[in-house]
Design an enzyme around this catalytic site. Structure first.
Site, PDB file in Angstrom:
ATOM      1  N   GLY A  20      13.126  40.869   4.451  1.00 16.28           N
ATOM      2  CA  GLY A  20      14.045  42.003   4.573  1.00 16.28           C
ATOM      3  C   GLY A  20      13.829  43.125   3.567  1.00 16.28           C
ATOM      4  N   ASN A  22      12.051  45.789   4.071  1.00 19.61           N
ATOM      5  CA  ASN A  22      12.230  47.033   4.832  1.00 19.61           C
ATOM      6  C   ASN A  22      13.715  47.286   5.116  1.00 19.61           C
ATOM      7  OD1 ASN A  22       9.691  48.530   5.687  1.00 19.61           O
ATOM      8  ND2 ASN A  22       9.104  46.409   6.091  1.00 19.61           N
ATOM      9  N   ILE A  97       9.957  38.547  20.414  1.00 19.04           N
ATOM     10  CA  ILE A  97       9.652  39.628  21.356  1.00 19.04           C
ATOM     11  C   ILE A  97      10.859  39.819  22.265  1.00 19.04           C
ATOM     12  CG2 ILE A  97       8.136  40.346  23.255  1.00 19.04           C
ATOM     13  CD1 ILE A  97       5.886  38.824  21.817  1.00 19.04           C
ATOM     14  N   LEU A  98      11.393  41.020  22.271  1.00 13.95           N
ATOM     15  CA  LEU A  98      12.584  41.303  23.071  1.00 13.95           C
ATOM     16  C   LEU A  98      12.197  41.432  24.548  1.00 13.95           C
ATOM     17  CD1 LEU A  98      14.104  43.888  20.585  1.00 13.95           C
ATOM     18  CD2 LEU A  98      15.047  41.617  21.088  1.00 13.95           C
ATOM     19  N   ASN A 112      10.126  50.219  15.713  1.00 11.13           N
ATOM     20  CA  ASN A 112       9.521  49.061  15.048  1.00 11.13           C
ATOM     21  C   ASN A 112       8.551  49.549  13.985  1.00 11.13           C
ATOM     22  OD1 ASN A 112       8.785  46.316  14.589  1.00 11.13           O
ATOM     23  ND2 ASN A 112       6.955  46.598  15.848  1.00 11.13           N
ATOM     24  N   HIS A 114       5.015  48.328  12.056  1.00 14.23           N
ATOM     25  CA  HIS A 114       3.918  47.371  12.182  1.00 14.23           C
ATOM     26  C   HIS A 114       2.887  47.639  11.077  1.00 14.23           C
ATOM     27  CE1 HIS A 114       1.340  44.506  14.185  1.00 14.23           C
ATOM     28  NE2 HIS A 114       0.327  45.341  14.012  1.00 14.23           N
ATOM     29  N   ASP A 150       3.779  46.245  20.448  1.00 13.33           N
ATOM     30  CA  ASP A 150       3.194  47.198  19.481  1.00 13.33           C
ATOM     31  C   ASP A 150       2.469  48.370  20.159  1.00 13.33           C
ATOM     32  OD1 ASP A 150       4.095  45.551  17.392  1.00 13.33           O
ATOM     33  OD2 ASP A 150       2.260  44.372  17.402  1.00 13.33           O
ATOM     34  N   GLU A 179       5.262  51.003   3.701  1.00 17.89           N
ATOM     35  CA  GLU A 179       6.228  50.806   4.796  1.00 17.89           C
ATOM     36  C   GLU A 179       7.617  51.265   4.370  1.00 17.89           C
ATOM     37  OE1 GLU A 179       6.249  47.012   6.871  1.00 17.89           O
ATOM     38  OE2 GLU A 179       4.213  46.632   6.216  1.00 17.89           O
TER      39      GLU A 179
HETATM   40  C1  GRF Z   1       6.349  43.966   7.303  1.00 21.58           C
HETATM   41  O1  GRF Z   1       5.006  44.020   6.878  1.00 21.58           O
HETATM   42  C2  GRF Z   1       6.466  44.489   8.704  1.00 21.58           C
HETATM   43  O2  GRF Z   1       5.607  45.549   8.988  1.00 21.58           O
HETATM   44  C3  GRF Z   1       6.057  43.283   9.492  1.00 21.58           C
HETATM   45  O3  GRF Z   1       6.656  42.205   8.825  1.00 21.58           O
HETATM   46  C4  GRF Z   1       6.833  42.540   7.446  1.00 21.58           C
HETATM   47  C5  GRF Z   1       8.284  42.382   7.135  1.00 21.58           C
HETATM   48  O4  GRF Z   1       8.564  42.498   5.774  1.00 21.58           O
HETATM   49  N1  GRF Z   1       6.379  43.431  10.865  1.00 21.58           N
HETATM   50  P1  GRF Z   1      10.068  42.569   5.253  1.00 21.58           P
HETATM   51  O5  GRF Z   1      10.829  41.412   5.897  1.00 21.58           O
HETATM   52  O6  GRF Z   1      10.628  43.895   5.664  1.00 21.58           O
HETATM   53  O7  GRF Z   1       9.962  42.415   3.773  1.00 21.58           O
END
Ligand code: GRF
Length: 193
Positions: A20, A22, A97-98, A112, A114, A150, A179
């Site tokens: 988490g 992000n 996957i939704l 999303n 990626h 994706d 990110e």
């Molecule tokens: C990130 O690298 C995201 O791009 C990928 O999974 C990771 C999640 O990291 N899909 P976090 O849970 O946000 O730390």
């Protein structure tokens, strides 16, 4: 495209499965005056997801759904999202996957992130595959979610250079930092800010 109407912030749900980081960066962004979103709900398919702690820390409702029966889980999630008037979904390390049906319900409103320069390296084990191919650059992408994995319209990307001594771990770390900056920027872009 999501329309920002009036001075109110758009209600957003973040879906996670793991750490988490992000999610944390999106919460911090949402608290800024110039942010178009407020995060009202955290959703996870994994009761052990470390990121769920941010619900408690930032006083945001969180809910865990068992995806063994995806149809039932998604039905419940849709009802929760509607009850909370959620208008934007941010997938942030969400590993399920939704379904088409779910995506149809929130068409153009699911984003999303990626960890690759899409359309290259869709799916899992991105960094390992990038290094095996001796790529000089990798990066991250924020995109709209469509019916193919994706593959939705790209909103923003950030490129990073790969060092000779790079490992999948060091690359993941380096990209993750980017990110955290890219996701808020991409959300601003979606709202034309
Ligand atoms: C990130 O690298 C995201 O791009 C990928 O999974 C990771 C999640 O990291 N899909 P976090 O849970 O946000 O730390």
């Amino acid at each position: 495209m999501v329309q920002l109407t009036g001075p109110k912030k758009i209600k957003c749900a973040v879906f996670i499965s793991g750490t988490g980081s992000n999610l944390k960066s999106l919460i911090q962004f949402s608290k800024k005056n110039n942010s178009p979103i407020s995060i009202e709900l955290i959703i996870s398919d994994n009761s052990k997801a470390k990121g769920l702690k941010f619900g408690k820390i930032f006083k945001i409702s969180k809910k865990v759904f068992n995806f063994k029966n995806k149809i039932i889980a998604e039905k419940k999630i849709i009802s929760d999202l509607e009850n909370k008037n959620i208008k934007l979904i941010c997938l942030a390390g969400f590993m399920k996957i939704l379904s088409k049906n779910f995506i149809k319900n929130f068409k153009g409103k699911i984003l999303n992130i990626h960890p690759s320069l899409l359309p290259k390296y869709k799916g899992l084990n991105t960094h390992k595959r990038v290094l095996l191919n001796n790529e000089k650059y990798s990066g991250c992408t924020v995109h709209f979610v469509n019916y193919r994995l994706d593959s939705g319209k790209i909103i923003l990307q950030k490129k990073v250079k790969i060092r000779k001594s790079e490992t999948a771990k060091s690359l993941a770390k380096k990209i993750l930092i980017q990110e955290h900056r890219l996701y808020p920027k991409a959300i601003k872009e979606v709202f034309n800010l």
